[in-house]
Design a protein around this motif. Structure first.
Motif: not given
Length: 288
Positions: A24-25, A38-39, A42, A28, A21
């Motif tokens: 991924l954040k 990415s969202q 997530i 984003s 995570p």
């Protein structure tokens, strides 16, 4: 002009970060294209905690406040369409919050594929303590032919029809559950029978961590006539039984029913009389 990858390839690359995570954040924040991809990853699975005491365990699943869930989904319809799974942690003393917060959100979750119901409280969740509105909503989700995975933990008096009528169900996990009206398992012509047009769910993955009595009742879903669950496509099976005396003959009959397609089988009998000793775990790959 700087070369760019097709959007499909960018999503494929980001999929390798689906279990990270933090990465991924960070992705984003790179650009608009990365943010969208990415969202999707997530918010593919979210956690909605209705319990009074939040869990301290670190989770990779984003946690959403149940009282802000509707506003969150309304303000971000693109993220709402990305949600594939929801994990509910409910408190048996505050089940009424499900009606006030979750049920109005169902119209926004058009792509929901998996649901999970758990509790952090000492007291388990009883199915009959859920409101009729909540029960009907869960049934509607099962009948919609969208839900492919279900997980229930410490839910007592779970109705068999909720599982047997979920036609798209492929993965099922049951931990410390009991079943409602177990006598109708032995007598399908009694309280409830599947409709003539219904097709039994074809499970591919099954995890059971239940008592011996619950296991005895559940096996009749496969071995009864008619069988309410289809085991011809079952690939992965995990069984943990809590009982001082285990009936291996019933397990043998169960494996004879599901053994034709089985590839992985894990078995762990646990006796309350020998809690000091570690449970025996047998995991094997079944020959093709």
């Amino acid at each position: 002009m700087a070369p760019t990858l097709p959007h499909e390839l960018e999503e494929l690359v980001l999929c390798h970060l689906q279990y990270d995570p933090a990465a991924l954040k960070a992705c984003s924040l790179v650009c608009y294209r990365f943010r969208i991809a990415s969202q999707k990853l997530i918010f593919r699975n979210i956690l909605v905690d209705f319990s009074s005491s939040s869990s301290k365990t670190a989770r990779s699943t984003p946690k959403v406040s149940p009282f802000l869930l509707r506003e969150f989904l309304t303000a971000t319809p693109r993220i709402a369409n990305s949600i594939r799974g929801i994990d509910f942690i409910a408190d048996s003393y505050r089940l009424q919050d499900l009606d006030a917060t979750f049920l109005p959100c169902l119209p926004f979750l058009e792509n929901l594929r998996s649901i999970s119901l758990d509790t952090n409280s000492v007291r388990p969740i009883y199915w009959q303590h859920l409101s009729l509105h909540a029960q009907r909503s869960l049934y509607s989700m099962s009948y919609s032919s969208r839900i492919v995975a279900m997980r229930f933990r410490r839910v007592f008096e779970l109705p068999v029809s909720l599982l047997a009528e979920c036609r798209a169900l492929e993965a099922l996990s049951l931990t410390s559950v009991t079943f409602q009206q177990e006598n109708m398992l032995r007598n399908p012509g009694g309280t409830w029978t599947p409709s003539a047009q219904s097709q039994s769910p074809r499970l591919k993955s099954l995890h059971l961590s239940i008592s011996h009595d619950a296991f005895r009742a559940f096996t009749e879903l496969f071995t009864g006539s008619p069988a309410l669950l289809d085991s011809t496509a079952l690939v992965r099976l995990s069984v943990t039984i809590f009982s001082p005396r285990f009936d291996y003959a019933r397990l043998h009959d169960f494996l004879r029913t599901v053994g034709s397609s089985l590839e992985v089988f894990c078995f762990s009998p646990m006796s309350p009389l020998t809690v000091s000793s570690s449970p025996r775990l047998t995991c094997m790959h079944c020959p093709a």
